[in-house]
Design a protein around this motif. Structure first.
Motif, PDB file in Angstrom:
ATOM      1  N   ILE A   1      -9.388   7.976  -0.025  1.00  0.00           N
ATOM      2  CA  ILE A   1      -8.780   9.188   0.356  1.00  0.00           C
ATOM      3  C   ILE A   1      -9.845   8.939   1.642  1.00  0.00           C
ATOM      4  O   ILE A   1     -11.367   8.998   1.870  1.00  0.00           O
ATOM      5  CB  ILE A   1      -9.712  10.573  -0.561  1.00  0.00           C
ATOM      6  N   CYS A   2      -8.999   9.455   2.659  1.00  0.00           N
ATOM      7  CA  CYS A   2      -9.920   9.696   3.761  1.00  0.00           C
ATOM      8  C   CYS A   2      -8.662  10.941   5.005  1.00  0.00           C
ATOM      9  O   CYS A   2      -8.156  11.572   3.678  1.00  0.00           O
ATOM     10  CB  CYS A   2      -8.516   9.005   5.112  1.00  0.00           C
TER      11      CYS A   2
ATOM     12  N   VAL B   1      -2.545  -0.821  -3.230  1.00  0.00           N
ATOM     13  CA  VAL B   1      -4.170   0.441  -2.767  1.00  0.00           C
ATOM     14  C   VAL B   1      -3.312   1.575  -2.331  1.00  0.00           C
ATOM     15  O   VAL B   1      -1.942   1.921  -2.278  1.00  0.00           O
ATOM     16  CB  VAL B   1      -4.378  -0.084  -1.460  1.00  0.00           C
ATOM     17  N   ASP B   2      -3.335   2.950  -2.910  1.00  0.00           N
ATOM     18  CA  ASP B   2      -3.258   4.519  -2.705  1.00  0.00           C
ATOM     19  C   ASP B   2      -4.313   4.310  -1.253  1.00  0.00           C
ATOM     20  O   ASP B   2      -5.359   4.924  -1.865  1.00  0.00           O
ATOM     21  CB  ASP B   2      -3.451   4.756  -3.735  1.00  0.00           C
ATOM     22  N   LEU B   3      -3.288   5.552  -0.817  1.00  0.00           N
ATOM     23  CA  LEU B   3      -4.134   6.206   0.118  1.00  0.00           C
ATOM     24  C   LEU B   3      -3.863   7.432   0.511  1.00  0.00           C
ATOM     25  O   LEU B   3      -1.947   7.239   0.974  1.00  0.00           O
ATOM     26  CB  LEU B   3      -3.792   5.168   1.906  1.00  0.00           C
ATOM     27  N   PHE B   4      -5.133   8.484   0.565  1.00  0.00           N
ATOM     28  CA  PHE B   4      -4.338   9.906   1.000  1.00  0.00           C
ATOM     29  C   PHE B   4      -5.014  10.377   1.634  1.00  0.00           C
ATOM     30  O   PHE B   4      -5.900  10.210   1.876  1.00  0.00           O
ATOM     31  CB  PHE B   4      -4.544  10.958  -1.118  1.00  0.00           C
ATOM     32  N   VAL B   5      -3.942  10.494   2.491  1.00  0.00           N
ATOM     33  CA  VAL B   5      -5.286  11.107   3.648  1.00  0.00           C
ATOM     34  C   VAL B   5      -4.044  12.664   4.287  1.00  0.00           C
ATOM     35  O   VAL B   5      -3.041  13.131   3.511  1.00  0.00           O
ATOM     36  CB  VAL B   5      -4.481  10.578   5.358  1.00  0.00           C
TER      37      VAL B   5
ATOM     38  N   MET C   1       1.604  -1.563  -0.159  1.00  0.00           N
ATOM     39  CA  MET C   1       1.013   0.066  -0.114  1.00  0.00           C
ATOM     40  C   MET C   1       0.189   1.513  -0.154  1.00  0.00           C
ATOM     41  O   MET C   1       1.763   1.446   0.855  1.00  0.00           O
ATOM     42  CB  MET C   1      -0.752  -0.129   1.320  1.00  0.00           C
ATOM     43  N   ARG C   2       0.930   2.201  -0.797  1.00  0.00           N
ATOM     44  CA  ARG C   2       1.238   3.800  -0.573  1.00  0.00           C
ATOM     45  C   ARG C   2       0.750   4.753  -0.097  1.00  0.00           C
ATOM     46  O   ARG C   2      -0.393   4.859   0.131  1.00  0.00           O
ATOM     47  CB  ARG C   2       1.239   4.262  -2.761  1.00  0.00           C
ATOM     48  N   VAL C   3       0.889   5.384   0.654  1.00  0.00           N
ATOM     49  CA  VAL C   3       0.205   5.881   2.325  1.00  0.00           C
ATOM     50  C   VAL C   3       0.861   7.641   1.736  1.00  0.00           C
ATOM     51  O   VAL C   3       2.125   7.503   1.703  1.00  0.00           O
ATOM     52  CB  VAL C   3       0.379   5.921   3.359  1.00  0.00           C
ATOM     53  N   GLN C   4      -0.505   9.070   1.065  1.00  0.00           N
ATOM     54  CA  GLN C   4       0.840   9.961   1.157  1.00  0.00           C
ATOM     55  C   GLN C   4       0.011  10.902   1.688  1.00  0.00           C
ATOM     56  O   GLN C   4      -1.495  10.716   2.024  1.00  0.00           O
ATOM     57  CB  GLN C   4       0.382   9.922  -0.361  1.00  0.00           C
ATOM     58  N   VAL C   5       0.841  11.559   2.783  1.00  0.00           N
ATOM     59  CA  VAL C   5      -0.066  12.387   3.857  1.00  0.00           C
ATOM     60  C   VAL C   5       0.393  14.202   2.874  1.00  0.00           C
ATOM     61  O   VAL C   5       0.934  14.112   2.731  1.00  0.00           O
ATOM     62  CB  VAL C   5       0.689  12.808   4.655  1.00  0.00           C
ATOM     63  N   VAL C   6      -1.147  14.438   2.726  1.00  0.00           N
ATOM     64  CA  VAL C   6      -0.870  15.698   2.070  1.00  0.00           C
ATOM     65  C   VAL C   6      -0.816  17.009   2.833  1.00  0.00           C
ATOM     66  O   VAL C   6      -1.592  17.353   3.191  1.00  0.00           O
ATOM     67  CB  VAL C   6      -2.329  15.483   1.062  1.00  0.00           C
ATOM     68  N   GLU C   7       0.599  17.430   2.427  1.00  0.00           N
ATOM     69  CA  GLU C   7       1.396  18.217   2.965  1.00  0.00           C
ATOM     70  C   GLU C   7       1.361  19.440   2.894  1.00  0.00           C
ATOM     71  O   GLU C   7       1.994  19.772   2.019  1.00  0.00           O
ATOM     72  CB  GLU C   7       2.727  18.425   3.399  1.00  0.00           C
ATOM     73  N   HIS C   8       0.308  20.915   3.174  1.00  0.00           N
ATOM     74  CA  HIS C   8       0.321  21.842   2.047  1.00  0.00           C
ATOM     75  C   HIS C   8      -0.549  22.661   3.469  1.00  0.00           C
ATOM     76  O   HIS C   8      -0.766  22.506   4.105  1.00  0.00           O
ATOM     77  CB  HIS C   8      -0.913  21.453   0.659  1.00  0.00           C
ATOM     78  N   PRO C   9       0.040  24.097   2.892  1.00  0.00           N
ATOM     79  CA  PRO C   9      -0.250  25.430   4.111  1.00  0.00           C
ATOM     80  C   PRO C   9      -1.756  24.987   4.290  1.00  0.00           C
ATOM     81  O   PRO C   9      -2.714  24.912   5.032  1.00  0.00           O
ATOM     82  CB  PRO C   9       0.559  26.243   4.113  1.00  0.00           C
ATOM     83  N   LEU C  10      -2.816  24.606   3.566  1.00  0.00           N
ATOM     84  CA  LEU C  10      -3.989  24.902   3.113  1.00  0.00           C
ATOM     85  C   LEU C  10      -4.852  24.147   3.756  1.00  0.00           C
ATOM     86  O   LEU C  10      -6.021  23.745   4.517  1.00  0.00           O
ATOM     87  CB  LEU C  10      -4.459  24.971   1.783  1.00  0.00           C
ATOM     88  N   VAL C  11      -4.817  22.672   3.013  1.00  0.00           N
ATOM     89  CA  VAL C  11      -4.808  21.532   3.757  1.00  0.00           C
ATOM     90  C   VAL C  11      -4.663  21.403   6.174  1.00  0.00           C
ATOM     91  O   VAL C  11      -5.304  21.315   6.202  1.00  0.00           O
ATOM     92  CB  VAL C  11      -4.141  20.372   3.353  1.00  0.00           C
ATOM     93  N   ALA C  12      -3.995  22.167   6.153  1.00  0.00           N
ATOM     94  CA  ALA C  12      -3.139  21.864   7.391  1.00  0.00           C
ATOM     95  C   ALA C  12      -3.912  22.660   8.528  1.00  0.00           C
ATOM     96  O   ALA C  12      -4.133  22.672   9.298  1.00  0.00           O
ATOM     97  CB  ALA C  12      -1.891  22.205   7.838  1.00  0.00           C
TER      98      ALA C  12
ATOM     99  N   TYR D   1      -7.501  16.405  -5.580  1.00  0.00           N
ATOM    100  CA  TYR D   1      -5.700  16.649  -6.565  1.00  0.00           C
ATOM    101  C   TYR D   1      -4.811  16.326  -6.733  1.00  0.00           C
ATOM    102  O   TYR D   1      -4.165  15.762  -7.706  1.00  0.00           O
ATOM    103  CB  TYR D   1      -5.274  19.059  -6.569  1.00  0.00           C
ATOM    104  N   GLU D   2      -4.467  15.588  -5.339  1.00  0.00           N
ATOM    105  CA  GLU D   2      -3.112  14.692  -5.431  1.00  0.00           C
ATOM    106  C   GLU D   2      -3.569  13.228  -5.407  1.00  0.00           C
ATOM    107  O   GLU D   2      -2.110  12.923  -6.403  1.00  0.00           O
ATOM    108  CB  GLU D   2      -2.581  14.840  -4.312  1.00  0.00           C
ATOM    109  N   ALA D   3      -4.589  12.767  -4.998  1.00  0.00           N
ATOM    110  CA  ALA D   3      -4.759  11.776  -5.458  1.00  0.00           C
ATOM    111  C   ALA D   3      -5.082  11.233  -6.733  1.00  0.00           C
ATOM    112  O   ALA D   3      -5.303   9.628  -7.164  1.00  0.00           O
ATOM    113  CB  ALA D   3      -6.327  11.103  -4.502  1.00  0.00           C
ATOM    114  N   THR D   4      -5.842  12.134  -7.925  1.00  0.00           N
ATOM    115  CA  THR D   4      -5.494  12.434  -9.266  1.00  0.00           C
ATOM    116  C   THR D   4      -4.752  12.025 -10.033  1.00  0.00           C
ATOM    117  O   THR D   4      -4.554  12.270 -11.443  1.00  0.00           O
ATOM    118  CB  THR D   4      -7.419  12.732  -9.305  1.00  0.00           C
ATOM    119  N   ARG D   5      -3.400  12.065  -9.106  1.00  0.00           N
ATOM    120  CA  ARG D   5      -2.831  13.307 -10.735  1.00  0.00           C
ATOM    121  C   ARG D   5      -1.709  12.155 -11.540  1.00  0.00           C
ATOM    122  O   ARG D   5      -1.691  12.421 -12.265  1.00  0.00           O
ATOM    123  CB  ARG D   5      -1.298  12.834  -9.634  1.00  0.00           C
ATOM    124  N   ASP D   6      -2.384  10.717 -11.435  1.00  0.00           N
ATOM    125  CA  ASP D   6      -1.730   9.611 -12.477  1.00  0.00           C
ATOM    126  C   ASP D   6      -3.143   9.129 -13.001  1.00  0.00           C
ATOM    127  O   ASP D   6      -2.806   7.987 -13.316  1.00  0.00           O
ATOM    128  CB  ASP D   6      -0.918   8.424 -11.709  1.00  0.00           C
TER     129      ASP D   6
END
Ligand code: URA
Length: 211
Positions: free
Chosen positions: A157-158, A178-182, A1-12, A41-46
């Motif tokens: 997407i969680c 599985v890809d997981l974006f949080v 499983m690939r896990v990506q934490v979307v780190e962005h000032p607006l998200v935080a 936006y990140e989860a649909t990148r590819d």
């Protein structure tokens, strides 16, 4: 499983307001939609794309669009519904299916109590929406269900995840793609399986009703 934490000032920033207990439902719903748009936006990148011939006011040219069959968005009832609007705003050609999963309190098994999905998901990239990855039981069963219907790819997407939930997905879905974006991975689960520090019960905060 690939896990990506979307780190962005607006998200935080949005996540911090979402966590605050005094944030009312109306703001909570709005922020959830906005956060999903940023995560999407990140989860649909590819995501799969194809060429399309179009006519501009000036000339003909070749553009790009989401490939057919289009992605399928599946919110997990009930709290996943709060994420649907943001996701389809970002991917307006996506189709939407619904999955309701609940725990049988006697057997502790996860049972599917509602399902409105194509019978055959061959070739479909499925985006599962579930705000809270807590114990991971629901998400494991949802992902299995989708692959049993031949989904070609599953991206979850969680908003928040607990380390325990991620470990369970990794353990029980070993070898499954599985890809997981949080937006964030929190500290832990408490004795009631709430995410700590978390944001409380996402369904109640979205819809203001007890289960
Ligand atoms: N579901 C929620 O809504 N919140 C949690 O903290 C855990 C599961």
């Amino acid at each position: 499983m690939r896990v990506q934490v979307v780190e962005h000032p607006l998200v935080a920033h949005k996540l911090t307001v979402l966590r605050k207990k005094e944030t009312p439902s109306i703001t909570f719903r709005q922020l959830t939609e906005e956060l999903v748009m940023l995560l999407a936006y990140e989860a649909t990148r590819d995501v799969a794309m194809e060429d399309v011939d179009i006519q501009t006011p000036v000339t003909s040219t070749t553009g790009r669009r989401l490939a057919r069959p289009t992605p399928l968005v599946v919110p997990i009832l009930r709290a996943g519904l709060g994420m649907l609007e943001g996701m389809v705003r970002m991917a307006p050609t996506a189709e939407v299916g619904f999955l309701g999963m609940a725990r049988n309190e006697e057997t502790l098994d996860i049972v599917t109590y509602a399902e409105r999905l194509p019978a055959d998901l061959t070739g479909r990239h499925v985006f599962v929406l579930d705000p809270m990855l807590a114990t991971g039981g629901t998400l494991v069963e949802s992902i299995r269900f989708l692959y049993e219907r031949n989904a070609s790819r599953v991206t979850c997407i969680c908003l928040l995840a607990a380390p325990e939930g991620i470990e369970r997905l990794e353990r029980e879905l070993e070898g499954v793609e599985v890809d997981l974006f949080v937006a964030a991975i929190d500290e832990r689960l408490d004795e009631n399986a709430y995410i700590v520090p978390g944001l409380g019960d996402a369904g109640d905060r979205l819809y203001g009703l007890a289960e």
